[in-house]
Design a protein around this motif. Structure first.
Motif, PDB file in Angstrom:
ATOM      1  N   LYS A   1       1.198   4.294  -3.009  1.00  0.00           N
ATOM      2  CA  LYS A   1       1.122   5.328  -2.731  1.00  0.00           C
ATOM      3  C   LYS A   1       2.175   6.561  -2.950  1.00  0.00           C
ATOM      4  O   LYS A   1       1.903   7.572  -3.877  1.00  0.00           O
ATOM      5  CB  LYS A   1       0.879   5.926  -1.078  1.00  0.00           C
ATOM      6  CG  LYS A   1      -0.551   6.011  -0.406  1.00  0.00           C
ATOM      7  CD  LYS A   1      -0.697   6.251   0.836  1.00  0.00           C
ATOM      8  CE  LYS A   1      -1.325   5.420   1.846  1.00  0.00           C
ATOM      9  NZ  LYS A   1      -0.917   5.361   3.348  1.00  0.00           N
TER      10      LYS A   1
ATOM     11  N   GLN B   1       0.842  -1.358  -0.099  1.00  0.00           N
ATOM     12  CA  GLN B   1      -0.124   0.147   0.179  1.00  0.00           C
ATOM     13  C   GLN B   1       0.703   1.219  -0.024  1.00  0.00           C
ATOM     14  O   GLN B   1       0.588   2.169  -0.622  1.00  0.00           O
ATOM     15  CB  GLN B   1      -0.850  -0.011   0.999  1.00  0.00           C
ATOM     16  CG  GLN B   1      -2.181  -0.662   0.960  1.00  0.00           C
ATOM     17  CD  GLN B   1      -2.791  -1.106   2.318  1.00  0.00           C
ATOM     18  OE1 GLN B   1      -2.520  -0.887   3.340  1.00  0.00           O
ATOM     19  NE2 GLN B   1      -4.011  -1.830   2.216  1.00  0.00           N
ATOM     20  N   GLU B   2       2.002   1.342   0.897  1.00  0.00           N
ATOM     21  CA  GLU B   2       2.710   2.284   0.954  1.00  0.00           C
ATOM     22  C   GLU B   2       3.472   2.570  -0.417  1.00  0.00           C
ATOM     23  O   GLU B   2       3.449   3.483  -0.957  1.00  0.00           O
ATOM     24  CB  GLU B   2       3.990   1.944   1.919  1.00  0.00           C
ATOM     25  CG  GLU B   2       3.685   2.382   3.531  1.00  0.00           C
ATOM     26  CD  GLU B   2       3.385   3.712   3.332  1.00  0.00           C
ATOM     27  OE1 GLU B   2       4.203   4.679   3.250  1.00  0.00           O
ATOM     28  OE2 GLU B   2       2.406   4.241   3.766  1.00  0.00           O
TER      29      GLU B   2
END
Ligand code: ATP
Ligand code: MG
Length: 352
Positions: A156, A152-153
Motif C-alpha cells: 500500500k 500488505q501494508e
C-alpha cells in the motif's frame, strides 16, 4: 493435521459433491480435464484464501451460477475444526472458521497448513524473482500471522510513493515523500527480518534433503538476496540517493519488493544452468524442507498437495518422496491409478 472431508457446492466443475478422505494417502486419478486439480484447489483455497491458478475468485464458481464454495472439515492435534470458503458474483468472498465469519482473509493463515507441489514449480527456478518471492511468501504467511499484514501494508505504502514519483520531481513536495520513506523503511526492516529468520531455518533442512537425494554428489546453496540495508539512516539515504532515478522511472527501485532467493548448484545458478533433473531435485528438497519447517515451527504436520508431480519424477525420486511422506496426509492427482497400502483412490469423472 488431517482433513476428514470436503463438500463442494458449485465449486469449479462440481455442482454438489462430498469427498471423505483417508488420513494417509488420497489419490485422484482420471483423464485430463475431469476435475482432479479442482479438488486440490478447493483444499488450497481453504488454507490460503485464494487459488494458486487464478486471481479471479469468480472463476471458481460453477459456470452460470451465482455463488460457489467449499466446506472443509479437519482436525489438528487439539481439536476438530471447519473452514467455509464462499465466493459470490455479487458480494465479497466470505470465510468462516469454525462457523465464525472472519473480517480478514489473512485470519485463515496458519489454520489449515499445506505444502503444494506442482509442475508449475519448474518456473520457480527458471522464472522471475517474483515467482520465488511468492512461493516463500506463501510459506512464511503460514508460519507467521503478522507477515502478510506487513506485506500488505508495504505494498500500500509503495503504491502511494510510486504515485507521488509519477507526478514528477517538480510537482512533489519532498516532505511528503519523506513521510512515505519513513514508513517504507520500517516495513522493509520488518519484512526483511522475518524473511531472514525463516530462510536461515530452512537452509539446513533443504541441504539435508538435497544431499540425501543426490547421494552427496552435489552442493547446493540457497541464499536470500536483498538490497535493504541494516540501519535506518543508511536506508533513508539510499532511498534519497535513488530519487532522481526513481522520478524518471516513476517507481521505487529499491526495497523488499526486489528481493530474491538464489539457488546455486555446484557454484552456478540453478535456474540458468541447472538441468531439468537438478531443478526437480532442488524443488523436491525444498518442498520436503517446507513440510519439516512447518512441523518444527507450528507443531503440526501440514497436508501435502501433489498435483501431477509423479509423472515429472523418475522412479528414484518418486520412491524418495513416498518414503518421506509416510507421516503426512497426502493428496495426489495423476492420470494412472496408483495403488498401495493405506491408499484411498478416487476415480474422477466429470458429471454431465
Ligand atoms: N468455473 C467452472 N465451472 C464449471 N466447470 C469448470 C470451471 N472451471 C473449470 N471447469 C472444468 O473443470 C475441468 C478442469 O478441471 P481440472 O483442472 O481439475 O482437470 P484435471 O482433471 O486436473 O485435468 P488434467 O489432468 O489435464 O490436469 C474442465 O473440464 C473445465 O471445463
Ligand atoms: Mg490437473
Amino acid at each position: 493435521m488431517i482433513i476428514n472431508s470436503i463438500k463442494l457446492k458449485n465449486f469449479r466443475s462440481y455442482k454438489d459433491r462430498e469427498f471423505v478422505f483417508s488420513p494417509n494417502t488420497n489419490v485422484f486419478y482420471g483423464n485430463n480435464a475431469e476435475g482432479k486439480t479442482n479438488i486440490l484447489e478447493s483444499i488450497y483455497v481453504c488454507a490460503l484464501g485464494k487459488s494458486f491458478r487464478t486471481r479471479k475468485d469468480t472463476e471458481l464458481i460453477y459456470f452460470g451460477e451465482e455463488y460457489g464454495g467449499v466446506d472443509l472439515f479437519f482436525r489438528d492435534s487439539s481439536r476438530e475444526k471447519s473452514i467455509n470458503f464462499l465466493v459470490s458474483n455479487k458480494n465479497k468472498k466470505q470465510i468462516k472458521i469454525n462457523g465464525v465469519k472472519q473480517a480478514k482473509i489473512s485470519n485463515l493463515f496458519g489454520n489449515l497448513l499445506v505444502v503444494m507441489f506442482t509442475p508449475l514449480d519448474m518456473f520457480f527456478a527458471k522464472g522471475e524473482p517474483g515467482e520465488r518471492r511468492k512461493s516463500f511468501d506463501i510459506l512464511i504467511s503460514q508460519l507467521n500471522p503478522k507477515y502478510m499484514h506487513f506485506l500488505q501494508e508495504y505494498y500500500k505504502v509503495l503504491e502511494q510513493r510510486n504515485q507521488l514519483l509519477k507526478n514528477g520531481e517538480n510537482k512533489v513536495n519532498k516532505m511528503e515523500l519523506n513521510i512515505w520513506d519513513e514508513k517504507l523503511v520500517e516495513l522493509n526492516f520488518a519484512i526483511k527480518k522475518i524473511r531472514e529468520e525463516y530462510i536461515k531455518k530452512i537452509i539446513p533442512i533443504f541441504n539435508k534433503y538435497h544431499k540425501e537425494i543426490s547421494d552427496n554428489k552435489e552442493d547446493v546453496f540457497l541464499t536470500y538476496k536483498t538490497q535493504v540495508l541494516e540501519d535506518k539512516e543508511s536506508m533513508l539515504k539510499l532511498l534519497e540517493d535513488r530519487c532522481i532515478l526513481d522520478f524518471k522511472r516513476g517507481f521505487t527501485s529499491i526495497g523488499i519488493h526486489r528481493d530474491d532467493y538464489i539457488f546455486e548448484i555446484n557454484g552456478v545458478n540453478l535456474g540458468l544452468f541447472g538441468s531439468q533433473g537438478q531443478i526437480r531435485t532442488a524443488i523436491l528438497s525444498l518442498k520436503l524442507a517446507e513440510k519439516d519447517l512447518i512441523l518444527q515451527e507450528k507443531g503440526e504436520m501440514p497436508v501435502l498437495l501433489l498435483d501431477d508431480v509423479m509423472s515429472e519424477l523418475d522412479e528414484k525420486r518418486r520412491r524418495f518422496l513416498y518414503e518421506k511422506l509416510n507421516e503426512c496426509q497426502v493428496f495426489i492427482t495423476c492420470t494412472d491409478k496408483i495403488e498401495g497400502e493405506n491408499v484411498k483412490t478416487f476415480e474422477i469423472i466429470k458429471e454431465k
